[in-house]
Design an enzyme around this catalytic site. Structure first.
Site, mmCIF file in Angstrom:
data_model
loop_
_atom_site.group_PDB
_atom_site.id
_atom_site.type_symbol
_atom_site.label_atom_id
_atom_site.label_comp_id
_atom_site.label_asym_id
_atom_site.label_seq_id
_atom_site.Cartn_x
_atom_site.Cartn_y
_atom_site.Cartn_z
ATOM 1 N N ASP A 54 0.852 -1.189 0.000
ATOM 2 C CA ASP A 54 0.000 0.000 0.000
ATOM 3 C C ASP A 54 0.885 1.235 0.000
ATOM 4 O O ASP A 54 2.092 1.161 0.215
ATOM 5 C CB ASP A 54 -0.958 0.011 1.199
ATOM 6 C CG ASP A 54 -0.253 -0.388 2.501
ATOM 7 O OD1 ASP A 54 0.882 0.083 2.727
ATOM 8 O OD2 ASP A 54 -0.825 -1.164 3.280
ATOM 9 N N ASP A 56 0.989 4.961 1.727
ATOM 10 C CA ASP A 56 0.452 5.870 2.736
ATOM 11 C C ASP A 56 1.008 7.260 2.507
ATOM 12 O O ASP A 56 2.146 7.444 2.038
ATOM 13 C CB ASP A 56 0.816 5.392 4.142
ATOM 14 C CG ASP A 56 0.202 4.040 4.475
ATOM 15 O OD1 ASP A 56 -0.797 3.689 3.823
ATOM 16 O OD2 ASP A 56 0.728 3.344 5.361
ATOM 17 N N ASP A 125 8.437 4.691 14.333
ATOM 18 C CA ASP A 125 9.095 3.588 15.038
ATOM 19 C C ASP A 125 10.540 3.357 14.616
ATOM 20 O O ASP A 125 11.452 3.415 15.433
ATOM 21 C CB ASP A 125 8.266 2.305 14.899
ATOM 22 C CG ASP A 125 7.870 1.997 13.459
ATOM 23 O OD1 ASP A 125 8.381 2.659 12.532
ATOM 24 O OD2 ASP A 125 7.061 1.066 13.260
#
Length: 413
Positions: A54, A56, A125
């Site tokens: 995907d 983003d 992260d």
């Protein structure tokens, strides 16, 4: 902090590899005065030479402003507010640049404080997930050294790993996920923090942990990922029964099911198996052992109703202490498991007729049986018998029934 800018001549990522709908969303946001970058996994996967699942986008527009621009947009989430822009079945996920306290190790409960691109990267992260791609200039923008870590195939946290893992313990699962998917090396400081902070995982939302596990079951890399979870003691904390099973001979059996499921998930010519089918890979080996112990070793043949109760108990024992499957998922999973004993009955019968049950989950049961037949070639003939369409024989002409005529007056006399 001034970012490092990598032009096209350095990264060589052509626009043709980026989803055209993602390019459209970024362009429309820019035309309306907002900053908009491709971010996260899409940039990372392209740089690593993989096809992104995907794309983003991160933007300076706030969720309500995004919804005003796109009629095909819905807003989701409370803890982390996101915009989903739908193009048919495809979703382009758009998040607003966020900021937050990256120094304290308090668990993050809400994350809806807007910020700048730099602040947004610093709360992510791992460095390889902290890269922006500007489609207008075709530049990669790097605030955290992520581009160099991609080149070194290194997994490193953004900021102090002990703090980052305590803020959001699911990051530890994601660390092992990226190692399993891409074969990356984990930074030593991050690995030390993983071992020390692993007990923090029980503070996370069970729904988020379950979603991570389900996504990895669909990823085509579930076998190495589940092996790493077992090696690092995470199953002992979130799925104790599985943790215990992964330390005995059942380990290789469960992993062999996951390995075959990974093969199906990677097959581009077919759909990814349903989540219920993939979960059956974890439950079925344990259910088989239970039925053998409770029934077959005592020379008792259980009927399908008893098997259904055993399957229900096994699912409850496996997932309910921490994770919670939906009622619908449990129902499908039980149906898949019970149908295995319809396909390969415990009691052999001669001239057994094939009868397709009136069960909407039976096609999923056949899909799981395909995995079983791959692992046990003796089942191949049964698999073909259930999945090969029967030839339609020519219907026999119906005999024309002759009506008996009522007796006439003459015949009665």
């Amino acid at each position: 902090m001034n970012p490092k800018i990598y032009p096209f001549d350095t990264h060589q990522l052509p626009l043709e590899k980026i989803d055209p709908d993602a390019l459209y969303v970024m362009e429309k946001l820019r035309l309306n005065g907002y900053i908009a970058y491709l971010v996260g996994g899409g940039v990372r996967d392209l740089l690593l030479g993989h096809k992104p699942k995907d794309f983003d986008i991160s933007t300076s527009a706030e969720p309500e402003q995004i919804r005003q621009l796109f009629r095909n947009c819905i807003l989701i989430g409370r803890r982390f507010r996101l915009a989903h822009i739908r193009f048919g079945k495809k979703i382009i996920e758009v998040s607003t640049f966020r900021s937050g306290d990256n120094e304290t190790d308090a668990l993050i409960l809400r994350d809806n404080k807007w910020g700048s691109p730099e602040e947004d990267v610093l709360r992510r992260d791992f460095t390889i997930n902290g890269l922006f791609y500007d489609s207008a200039t075709q530049e990669v923008i790097d605030y955290v050294g992520g581009y160099a870590d991609v080149q070194k195939q290194l997994l490193r946290t953004v900021g102090q790993p002990f703090v980052r893992f305590r803020q959001d313990p699911v990051r530890m699962l994601r660390l092992l996920k990226f190692q399993a998917r891409f074969g990356l090396e984990i930074d030593q400081a991050a690995h030390n923090a993983l071992l020390e902070c692993r007990h923090e995982i029980t503070k996370s939302s069970p729904a988020r942990i379950l979603e991570e596990l389900l996504r990895m079951l669909e990823s085509g890399s579930s076998e190495p990922f589940f092996r790493k979870l077992a090696e690092h003691g995470f199953f002992d904390l979130i799925i104790p029964v599985l943790g215990k099973s992964m330390k005995v001979p059942e380990e290789e059996e469960i992993l062999s099911y996951l390995r075959e499921a990974d093969t199906l998930c990677k097959d581009a010519s077919r759909q990814i198996p349903s989540r219920a089918v993939l979960l059956a890979c974890l439950v079925f080996p344990l259910l088989e052992k239970k039925i053998k112990t409770h029934y077959l070793d005592r020379e008792i043949m259980p009927h399908l109703g008893e098997i259904a109760l055993e399957a229900q108990d096994q699912i409850h024992e496996l997932f309910d202490p921490f994770l919670h499957l939906s009622r619908r998922m449990k129902g499908s999973l039980i149906s898949i498991l019970v149908s295995q004993y319809r396909l390969t009955p415990l009691e052999k019968k001669k001239n057994r007729r094939i009868r397709i049950p009136n069960d909407p989950d039976f096609p999923q049961a056949l899909e799981f049986f395909e995995i079983r037949a791959t692992l046990q070639p003796t089942f191949q003939a049964i698999w073909k018998e259930w999945t090969t369409p029967k030839e339609q024989s020519e219907p026999r002409p119906r005999k024309r029934r002759t009506r008996r005529r009522a007796p006439t007056k003459e015949t009665r006399e």
